[in-house]
Design a protein around this motif. Structure first.
Motif, PDB file in Angstrom:
ATOM      1  N   ALA A 145       0.271   7.120  -6.520  1.00  0.00           N
ATOM      2  CA  ALA A 145      -0.949   7.918  -6.664  1.00  0.00           C
ATOM      3  C   ALA A 145      -0.686   9.387  -6.339  1.00  0.00           C
ATOM      4  N   THR A 146       0.117   9.639  -5.312  1.00  0.00           N
ATOM      5  CA  THR A 146       0.456  11.020  -4.941  1.00  0.00           C
ATOM      6  C   THR A 146       1.249  11.706  -6.041  1.00  0.00           C
ATOM      7  N   ALA A 147       2.195  10.974  -6.642  1.00  0.00           N
ATOM      8  CA  ALA A 147       3.008  11.543  -7.722  1.00  0.00           C
ATOM      9  C   ALA A 147       2.139  11.888  -8.928  1.00  0.00           C
ATOM     10  N   ILE A 148       1.180  11.017  -9.261  1.00  0.00           N
ATOM     11  CA  ILE A 148       0.284  11.291 -10.385  1.00  0.00           C
ATOM     12  C   ILE A 148      -0.586  12.500 -10.099  1.00  0.00           C
ATOM     13  N   ASP A 149      -1.091  12.612  -8.873  1.00  0.00           N
ATOM     14  CA  ASP A 149      -1.907  13.771  -8.502  1.00  0.00           C
ATOM     15  C   ASP A 149      -1.093  15.056  -8.578  1.00  0.00           C
ATOM     16  N   SER A 150       0.160  15.000  -8.135  1.00  0.00           N
ATOM     17  CA  SER A 150       1.025  16.178  -8.180  1.00  0.00           C
ATOM     18  C   SER A 150       1.267  16.621  -9.620  1.00  0.00           C
ATOM     19  N   ALA A 151       1.542  15.664 -10.507  1.00  0.00           N
ATOM     20  CA  ALA A 151       1.769  15.987 -11.912  1.00  0.00           C
ATOM     21  C   ALA A 151       0.514  16.584 -12.544  1.00  0.00           C
ATOM     22  N   THR A 152      -0.656  16.048 -12.184  1.00  0.00           N
ATOM     23  CA  THR A 152      -1.916  16.570 -12.718  1.00  0.00           C
ATOM     24  C   THR A 152      -2.144  18.003 -12.258  1.00  0.00           C
ATOM     25  N   THR A 153      -1.883  18.268 -10.980  1.00  0.00           N
ATOM     26  CA  THR A 153      -2.046  19.628 -10.451  1.00  0.00           C
ATOM     27  C   THR A 153      -1.124  20.600 -11.165  1.00  0.00           C
ATOM     28  N   LYS A 154       0.118  20.205 -11.385  1.00  0.00           N
ATOM     29  CA  LYS A 154       1.082  21.092 -12.052  1.00  0.00           C
ATOM     30  C   LYS A 154       0.707  21.345 -13.506  1.00  0.00           C
ATOM     31  N   THR A 155       0.341  20.292 -14.228  1.00  0.00           N
ATOM     32  CA  THR A 155       0.088  20.466 -15.655  1.00  0.00           C
ATOM     33  C   THR A 155      -1.192  21.246 -15.910  1.00  0.00           C
ATOM     34  N   ASP A 179       0.814  -1.217   0.000  1.00  0.00           N
ATOM     35  CA  ASP A 179       0.000   0.000   0.000  1.00  0.00           C
ATOM     36  C   ASP A 179       0.847   1.265   0.000  1.00  0.00           C
ATOM     37  N   GLU A 180       2.001   1.253   0.652  1.00  0.00           N
ATOM     38  CA  GLU A 180       2.840   2.454   0.723  1.00  0.00           C
ATOM     39  C   GLU A 180       3.324   2.870  -0.666  1.00  0.00           C
ATOM     40  N   THR A 181       3.796   1.904  -1.452  1.00  0.00           N
ATOM     41  CA  THR A 181       4.270   2.215  -2.799  1.00  0.00           C
ATOM     42  C   THR A 181       3.120   2.662  -3.694  1.00  0.00           C
ATOM     43  N   LEU A 182       2.003   1.981  -3.607  1.00  0.00           N
ATOM     44  CA  LEU A 182       0.825   2.372  -4.393  1.00  0.00           C
ATOM     45  C   LEU A 182       0.382   3.793  -4.040  1.00  0.00           C
ATOM     46  N   GLY A 183       0.435   4.122  -2.741  1.00  0.00           N
ATOM     47  CA  GLY A 183       0.070   5.476  -2.311  1.00  0.00           C
ATOM     48  C   GLY A 183       1.030   6.516  -2.833  1.00  0.00           C
ATOM     49  N   SER A 184       2.326   6.193  -2.857  1.00  0.00           N
ATOM     50  CA  SER A 184       3.329   7.131  -3.377  1.00  0.00           C
ATOM     51  C   SER A 184       3.124   7.384  -4.863  1.00  0.00           C
TER      52      SER A 184
END
Length: 332
Positions: free
Chosen positions: A112-122, A105-110
């Motif tokens: 998901a967080t990275a994808i959300d961050s990229a979406t927010t930036k773009t 779960d920790e890796t999956l959460g990381s």
């Protein structure tokens, strides 16, 4: 996983990404778009290929300079013919998927967080690309101006007209004085340049603007020439601070000055780093309120520029570039 970690680069095939505009493609290469931003391995060189053949390269900057990667990527693309007919031949190219199974779960959460961050930036990025056909290197050189200084001056004038403040600029410059020298920094600002930025709108005649523009270009060229000889400010000061830290000494007193703090608050980060067949070159804005502006390519009759900021609000750089183009053609 081991295959990915040991790889020098990855090829990211963005299935479904097709017909992207210059701005969309640049955004896709920088942060990814919704639907493609999961398809990156960000500590590698990412050769990103869309379904229609548009391609770009994303890399982590701290380990490699732009000029290095430009030369590498230009060699890959120079024989590429985007108009060549393509006949799919599944037997000629067999792709073996690399299994990537994540169960904790920790890796999956990381991820998901990275994808959300990229979406927010773009989605929040203010960004424009300009392919200007009015003139190019031939006109600029014929006006007895440095092409790089010419574009840098235009970028700073546009910045001042939009923001109404003198920028703290940062331009990447190749340290040509050394065979293995890497990129250093030119701080393209002086009292002369600042005064010309502030006075530009109030100049009544074309002759006055031409004189100020030429003087600005000359001073930018002077600063860049010093940086190319490794006579810049940033790296020596970084060296002094590192020595002080290693030797247990106090930092140089200048770093405690408010002016030095402002010196580090970069507003306008620029670069000239492109050659055929590279269409655009760009990078992340330097700060929350900062602008990156890059000259990605120049030939005899055209210029290609990229600009981006972390806010979509008040970002009329393409309109400003059009104004500058009309003024400069008329004046020069």
């Amino acid at each position: 996983m081991c295959s990915s970690i040991s790889a020098l680069f990855v090829v990211a095939i963005d299935v479904g990404a097709s017909g992207l505009s210059a701005e969309e493609m640049s955004r896709n290469v920088l942060y990814g778009l919704e639907g493609t931003n999961y398809n990156r391995w960000m500590d590698k060189w990412n050769i990103i290929v869309c379904e229609d053949g548009q391609a770009g390269l994303n890399w982590e900057h701290s380990m490699l300079d732009g000029h290095t990667m430009m030369e590498y990527y230009a060699e890959i693309g120079k024989e590429y013919d985007s108009g060549a007919p393509v006949e799919p031949d599944e037997a000629a190219c067999v792709v073996t998927p690399v299994p990537f199974d994540v169960v904790d779960d920790e890796t999956l959460g990381s991820i998901a967080t990275a994808i959300d961050s990229a979406t927010t930036k773009t989605t929040g990025l203010g960004q424009e690309c300009l392919e200007f056909q009015g003139f190019g290197g031939t006109f600029i050189k014929g006006s007895k101006c440095s092409p790089d200084g010419f574009v840098q001056a235009a970028m700073m004038i546009s910045y001042y007209q939009v923001k109404q403040k003198i920028p703290v600029p940062y331009e990447s410059v190749l340290a040509k004085a050394y065979k293995h020298g890497r990129v250093t920094v030119a701080r393209n600002m002086s009292e002369l340049i600042a005064n010309n930025l502030k006075a530009w709108e109030g100049m009544a005649t074309a002759e006055e603007k031409v004189e100020a523009y030429r003087a600005t270009i000359a001073d930018i060229s002077r600063i860049c020439a010093a940086a190319a000889k490794a006579q810049d400010v940033d790296r020596p000061m970084l060296g002094y601070r590192r020595i002080a830290s290693d030797e247990g000494l106090e930092n140089p007193s200048i770093v405690d000055d408010a002016g030095w703090t402002r010196f580090g608050e970069i507003d306008l980060c620029t670069s000239h780093c492109g050659r055929a067949p590279i269409r655009f070159f760009g990078f992340e804005p330097p700060s929350a309120d900062g602008i990156c502006a890059a000259l990605g390519g120049m030939d005899a009759a055209s210029l290609k520029a990229f600009a981006a900021g972390l806010s979509k609000e008040d970002f009329p750089y393409k309109q400003q570039a059009g104004v500058k183009k009309d003024e400069l053609i008329a004046d020069l």
